[in-house]
Design a protein around this motif. Structure first.
Motif, PDB file in Angstrom:
ATOM      1  N   LEU A 185       0.887  -1.255   0.109  1.00 43.61           N
ATOM      2  CA  LEU A 185       0.073   0.085   0.166  1.00 43.61           C
ATOM      3  C   LEU A 185       0.839   1.325   0.041  1.00 43.61           C
ATOM      4  O   LEU A 185       0.417   2.206  -0.460  1.00 43.61           O
ATOM      5  CB  LEU A 185      -0.856   0.012   1.426  1.00 43.61           C
ATOM      6  CG  LEU A 185      -2.049  -1.036   1.112  1.00 43.61           C
ATOM      7  CD1 LEU A 185      -2.850  -1.042   2.518  1.00 43.61           C
ATOM      8  CD2 LEU A 185      -2.983  -0.804   0.010  1.00 43.61           C
ATOM      9  N   GLY A 186       1.950   1.176   0.909  1.00 41.30           N
ATOM     10  CA  GLY A 186       2.792   2.559   0.721  1.00 41.30           C
ATOM     11  C   GLY A 186       3.387   2.794  -0.383  1.00 41.30           C
ATOM     12  O   GLY A 186       3.470   3.903  -0.989  1.00 41.30           O
ATOM     13  N   TRP A 187       3.711   1.574  -1.146  1.00 40.07           N
ATOM     14  CA  TRP A 187       4.291   1.953  -2.643  1.00 40.07           C
ATOM     15  C   TRP A 187       3.148   2.451  -3.589  1.00 40.07           C
ATOM     16  O   TRP A 187       3.393   3.327  -4.427  1.00 40.07           O
ATOM     17  CB  TRP A 187       4.935   0.610  -3.414  1.00 40.07           C
ATOM     18  CG  TRP A 187       5.452   0.772  -4.689  1.00 40.07           C
ATOM     19  CD1 TRP A 187       6.641   1.066  -5.089  1.00 40.07           C
ATOM     20  CD2 TRP A 187       4.682   0.525  -5.773  1.00 40.07           C
ATOM     21  NE1 TRP A 187       6.689   1.246  -6.253  1.00 40.07           N
ATOM     22  CE2 TRP A 187       5.500   0.709  -7.001  1.00 40.07           C
ATOM     23  CE3 TRP A 187       3.683   0.007  -6.013  1.00 40.07           C
ATOM     24  CZ2 TRP A 187       5.110   0.615  -8.346  1.00 40.07           C
ATOM     25  CZ3 TRP A 187       3.104  -0.323  -7.476  1.00 40.07           C
ATOM     26  CH2 TRP A 187       4.038   0.025  -8.486  1.00 40.07           C
ATOM     27  N   HIS A 189       0.613   4.186  -2.869  1.00 35.44           N
ATOM     28  CA  HIS A 189       0.338   5.338  -2.683  1.00 35.44           C
ATOM     29  C   HIS A 189       1.376   6.491  -2.980  1.00 35.44           C
ATOM     30  O   HIS A 189       1.133   7.744  -2.659  1.00 35.44           O
ATOM     31  CB  HIS A 189      -0.242   5.521  -1.169  1.00 35.44           C
ATOM     32  CG  HIS A 189      -1.727   4.989  -1.001  1.00 35.44           C
ATOM     33  ND1 HIS A 189      -2.771   5.800  -0.598  1.00 35.44           N
ATOM     34  CD2 HIS A 189      -2.197   3.689  -1.190  1.00 35.44           C
ATOM     35  CE1 HIS A 189      -3.981   4.728  -0.826  1.00 35.44           C
ATOM     36  NE2 HIS A 189      -3.621   3.715  -0.884  1.00 35.44           N
ATOM     37  N   SER A 190       2.716   5.963  -3.141  1.00 39.69           N
ATOM     38  CA  SER A 190       3.692   6.799  -3.332  1.00 39.69           C
ATOM     39  C   SER A 190       3.609   7.582  -4.668  1.00 39.69           C
ATOM     40  O   SER A 190       2.727   7.211  -5.699  1.00 39.69           O
ATOM     41  CB  SER A 190       5.078   5.963  -3.368  1.00 39.69           C
ATOM     42  OG  SER A 190       5.251   5.200  -4.151  1.00 39.69           O
TER      43      SER A 190
END
Lengths: 239, 224
Positions: A185-187, A189-190
């Motif tokens: 998810l972090g990737w 949303h980056s």
């Protein structure tokens, strides 16, 4: 009614059904390419939409997804995991052993550690005459003013956290851990993730539009002229 | 001509090319829309990292507080304490504040005649001949001769000095001065104090007493 040539009388009895022109069937290869491109578009856009819907799903349930980037709670929570966090409304909900997310007194960076002790400490002020810290008293009641604190420790750390944290700096209690979700998810949303997941679909769609325009122009160039002058049409219509 | 009139009366539906174009337009709009939603507060507030800066509800200052067992150690040269004897005492130090702190120790030594001494006798400076040692006492250890014999002192064994504000450990000056000890919030530790009357102490120190009061100075370690 305008006069119609005799050769066309038969046609008047049989209405002509008009059908939209069908695009000429593309070759199998061209069709395969279109299917493949649309598949890529659907996968990329669908994946990005899923990455947005997952945290929103938890938000609808009054929860938050927190991506953990440190390994201080290993093995319970590893870096790259995502935890489901619920905001606490009442400090009485806190228990020793719970994993909570909070802002330490010396930082504005959220930290996720385990509660090892709950304690109510007096608010202190310095006695000017002795220099000693003494409890601050409530002006109305004369009783010492107190404040609840949590003492915390990361499971992977040898020592407890150096400072206690006031309960009002606790963001929420961890309800569940989802291994690996945080990294994905972090990737997504980056900025890099958005570019990788949405850039190709937009390029593909733009390319398909350009190809369609070029194809339409070529088709018009190949189409034979109708052979009817504009003036003849006007004469028939307005006769 | 019939084709043209039919086209005017009953226009044909969108061509396949128009439908394809509409699909591309919808897909493009959806893609751009998702990108906009992705950077909006709607989704950024639903997902965040534990290294994000975020609003904090309230700004609360912590507290630095230290409490230590004050020791009024009485050293008296009565028959119970003879030259060559050493007394031991435990200091309990507690960080009862909410912040990690470092602390320093000072002491005040006051000489006096014990009850057995003549009332008009000048007060001998017993403190100047007494040796003081300070050791960190591990949990469960006893503060006695056996421990002191093998332990590393926190400060070199030194003669007491009469008067107030004598530095024993570290410095009360703000900031790291060297020698201070650190305690995290809620933590405690024990220090072992040894007080020795040298074997060569003369008769002038008989029936004499030195009262010691230890004072602890604590300051936060963060940003300091």
């Amino acid at each position: 009614m305008p006069f119609l040539p005799a050769t066309r009388r038969d046609r008047r009895t049989r209405p002509v059904r008009r059908r939209a022109r069908r695009t000429p069937p593309g070759s199998r290869r061209a069709r395969g390419v279109r299917v493949a491109l649309w598949t890529v578009v659907a996968l990329c856009v669908g994946s990005y939409a899923a990455s947005l819907l997952v945290p929103l799903y938890f938000q609808v349930q009054e929860q938050r997804l927190l991506i953990v980037v440190s390994g201080s709670m290993s093995p319970y929570i590893d870096a790259g995991d995502a935890v489901v966090m619920k905001q606490i409304e009442n400090p009485a909900e806190l228990r020793v052993g719970q994993v909570v997310s909070f802002w330490p007194q010396d930082s504005e960076v959220l930290q996720t550690h385990r509660i090892i002790r709950l304690e109510i400490l007096p608010v202190l002020e310095q006695d000017e005459s002795t220099g000693r810290m003494v409890p601050k008293l409530d002006e109305a009641t004369g009783e010492p003013i107190t404040r609840p604190y949590i003492f915390t420790k990361g499971d992977a750390n040898d020592e407890p956290d150096p400072n206690a944290t006031p309960v009002n700096r606790v963001r929420g209690v961890v309800l569940a851990v989802h291994p690996g979700w945080g990294a994905v998810l972090g990737w997504a949303h980056s900025a890099t993730g958005r570019f990788v997941m949405l850039g190709p679909p937009l390029l593909i769609l733009a390319g398909m539009e350009v190809a369609a325009v070029v194809q339409a122009r070529r088709a018009r160039a190949r189409r034979p002229a109708l052979g009817i002058e504009r003036s003849q049409v006007d004469d028939l219509l307005f006769e | 001509m019939d084709d043209l009139l039919q086209e005017m009366i009953r226009p044909a539906g969108p061509s396949a090319a128009d439908r394809a174009r509409r699909r591309r337009f919808v897909a493009s709009a959806a893609t751009v829309g998702l990108a906009v939603v992705g950077v909006s507060s709607l989704t950024t507030s639903a997902l965040f990292r534990d290294n994000d800066d975020a609003g904090v509800s309230g700004f609360t200052t912590g507290s630095v507080s230290i409490s230590g067992t004050p020791v009024d150690e009485v050293i008296t040269t009565d028959p119970l304490v003879a030259p060559g004897d050493t007394s031991y005492a435990v200091l309990d130090v507690l960080n009862d504040g909410s912040l990690e702190h470092r602390y320093a120790i000072e002491y005040a030594a006051t000489n006096r005649n014990s009850a057995q001494a003549p009332a008009d006798r000048p007060v001998p400076d017993l403190a100047s001949v007494v040796d003081i040692g300070l050791y960190a006492l591990p949990t469960g250890a006893a503060c006695d001769a056996a421990f002191v014999a093998s332990a590393q002192p926190l400060v070199p064994v030194q003669k007491l000095a009469a008067g107030a504000e004598n530095v024993l450990l570290g410095s009360r000056t703000d900031g790291v001065q060297g020698g201070e000890r650190t305690l995290i919030a809620g933590a405690s530790e024990q220090l072992c104090v040894s007080l020795g009357l040298p074997i060569g102490a003369g008769n002038e120190y008989a029936d004499a007493t030195t009262d010691l009061v230890f004072t602890f100075f604590a300051e936060q370690t963060k940003n300091n």
